[in-house]
Motif scaffolding. Sequence first.
Motif, PDB file in Angstrom:
ATOM      1  N   ILE A   1       0.845  -1.194   0.000  1.00  0.00           N
ATOM      2  CA  ILE A   1       0.000   0.000   0.000  1.00  0.00           C
ATOM      3  C   ILE A   1       0.883   1.248   0.000  1.00  0.00           C
ATOM      4  O   ILE A   1       0.404   2.362   0.215  1.00  0.00           O
ATOM      5  N   GLY A   2       2.172   1.070  -0.243  1.00  0.00           N
ATOM      6  CA  GLY A   2       3.124   2.159  -0.083  1.00  0.00           C
ATOM      7  C   GLY A   2       3.614   2.793  -1.360  1.00  0.00           C
ATOM      8  O   GLY A   2       4.655   3.455  -1.354  1.00  0.00           O
ATOM      9  N   ALA A   3       2.881   2.621  -2.468  1.00  0.00           N
ATOM     10  CA  ALA A   3       3.362   3.179  -3.733  1.00  0.00           C
ATOM     11  C   ALA A   3       3.470   4.701  -3.682  1.00  0.00           C
ATOM     12  O   ALA A   3       4.320   5.285  -4.361  1.00  0.00           O
ATOM     13  N   GLU A   4       2.639   5.350  -2.880  1.00  0.00           N
ATOM     14  CA  GLU A   4       2.684   6.810  -2.813  1.00  0.00           C
ATOM     15  C   GLU A   4       4.008   7.289  -2.225  1.00  0.00           C
ATOM     16  O   GLU A   4       4.631   8.222  -2.731  1.00  0.00           O
ATOM     17  N   GLY A   5       4.456   6.653  -1.149  1.00  0.00           N
ATOM     18  CA  GLY A   5       5.746   7.021  -0.569  1.00  0.00           C
ATOM     19  C   GLY A   5       6.908   6.640  -1.462  1.00  0.00           C
ATOM     20  O   GLY A   5       7.897   7.377  -1.565  1.00  0.00           O
TER      21      GLY A   5
ATOM     22  N   LEU B   1       8.726  -6.709  -3.136  1.00  0.00           N
ATOM     23  CA  LEU B   1       8.474  -5.367  -2.623  1.00  0.00           C
ATOM     24  C   LEU B   1       9.513  -4.374  -3.139  1.00  0.00           C
ATOM     25  O   LEU B   1       9.202  -3.203  -3.391  1.00  0.00           O
ATOM     26  N   THR B   2      10.744  -4.848  -3.309  1.00  0.00           N
ATOM     27  CA  THR B   2      11.781  -3.984  -3.877  1.00  0.00           C
ATOM     28  C   THR B   2      11.466  -3.631  -5.326  1.00  0.00           C
ATOM     29  O   THR B   2      11.557  -2.461  -5.733  1.00  0.00           O
ATOM     30  N   LEU B   3      11.083  -4.631  -6.113  1.00  0.00           N
ATOM     31  CA  LEU B   3      10.734  -4.394  -7.513  1.00  0.00           C
ATOM     32  C   LEU B   3       9.503  -3.492  -7.622  1.00  0.00           C
ATOM     33  O   LEU B   3       9.455  -2.585  -8.462  1.00  0.00           O
ATOM     34  N   SER B   4       8.520  -3.728  -6.772  1.00  0.00           N
ATOM     35  CA  SER B   4       7.323  -2.894  -6.766  1.00  0.00           C
ATOM     36  C   SER B   4       7.671  -1.444  -6.456  1.00  0.00           C
ATOM     37  O   SER B   4       7.207  -0.514  -7.129  1.00  0.00           O
ATOM     38  N   GLY B   5       8.532  -1.242  -5.444  1.00  0.00           N
ATOM     39  CA  GLY B   5       8.950   0.114  -5.105  1.00  0.00           C
ATOM     40  C   GLY B   5       9.771   0.762  -6.198  1.00  0.00           C
ATOM     41  O   GLY B   5       9.670   1.980  -6.425  1.00  0.00           O
ATOM     42  N   ALA B   6      10.592  -0.024  -6.901  1.00  0.00           N
ATOM     43  CA  ALA B   6      11.415   0.528  -7.979  1.00  0.00           C
ATOM     44  C   ALA B   6      10.545   1.086  -9.107  1.00  0.00           C
ATOM     45  O   ALA B   6      10.819   2.163  -9.657  1.00  0.00           O
TER      46      ALA B   6
END
Length: 358
Positions: free
Chosen positions: A89-93, A249-254
């Motif tokens: 749920i952290g794509a905004e940050g 989660l790393t790939l998603s954040g990237a």
Amino acid sequence: MDGFRVVRRQTPHRWAGLVVLPAALLIALAFCSLLLMIQDKSPVEAAVVLFQGGFGSLHALQDTMLKAIPIFLCSLGVSIAFRMKVWNIGAEGQFALGGVGATWAVLTFPDLPMPAMLLTMLACAAVAGGLWGMLPGLLKLKFGLNEIISTLMLNYIGIEFMRYLVYGPWKDPGSMGFPMTAMFPDEAIFPEVIGYVHAGILVCLAAAVAVSIFLQRTRLGFELCAAGENPRAARYARIPYGFLLVFVLTLSGALAGMAGCVEVSATFNRLQPSLCTGYGYTAIVVAWLSRLRTPSIALFSIFLAGLLVGTDNLQVDMQVPAAFGGILEGCILLCVLAGQFFYTYTFVRTGRSQGGAA
């Protein structure tokens, strides 16, 4: 006495996918129509303004595409995590940290030529967003912290860190007191390729192809999907679940970080507090609407972006409150999530015989 009980379907209902989504959208639009009627606004007129604002002209379509680009990249990243039943749920940050990473690259290497500059910005943004996504993965792996809570809370920290930089060490002395960095050089701005739609659309195409190849053609992608289907079976099959958790989660954040890079470069041409406008949260809606399929992610990114642009027109033409767009988006998500129940479960009639001695 007859009754009903809820039973999980052995296979999803073959027609539910064609019925649930349109029904959910209609219910959400009907509810929002009631809100408009309470304000003495015509729902029909509002629908016309909404459509024309988002899709009714070439200018409107270009505005829609500009918003769809960051939504698509964020949603693509979120969907990868969701495939593994990891709820990012952290794509905004991560989006905000991507903007920070891209700005750091511009401030550190201001004299690079355009191709090298843009690639460096994307790389730094991906690293920043990826590290921000990795953190909740490590917290869950080491301490069992729920990733929904950690990714959501990290949104606020990431956004406030970005604000600290533009109000503090990165603030442009010539900005007349406004919180923003200096304007990026021309080499750090994504060029326009179709009308005033910028080259970020090419980043979307490259990311979509890369993610599709990764999920369908690589062993790691297969293991990721298998781990999402059954984590216990994945561990039994010696699939490295802990590594995959942190990796996804790393790939998603990237990917969300790359969206932040594209937005800060092509839309704002500098880092400023208004960078974060909710694209990371909209990405969650898109991921659920699309059922995690990449072509559908592109379609629904354009659809939600068009609603956002159309809502801006509603504010101007019909004096609809700014919160209306968020209400519409939230209603769509709630209705779609509720509709998933009928896709996965069904009601079965049960009977109970009654008997007694005379």
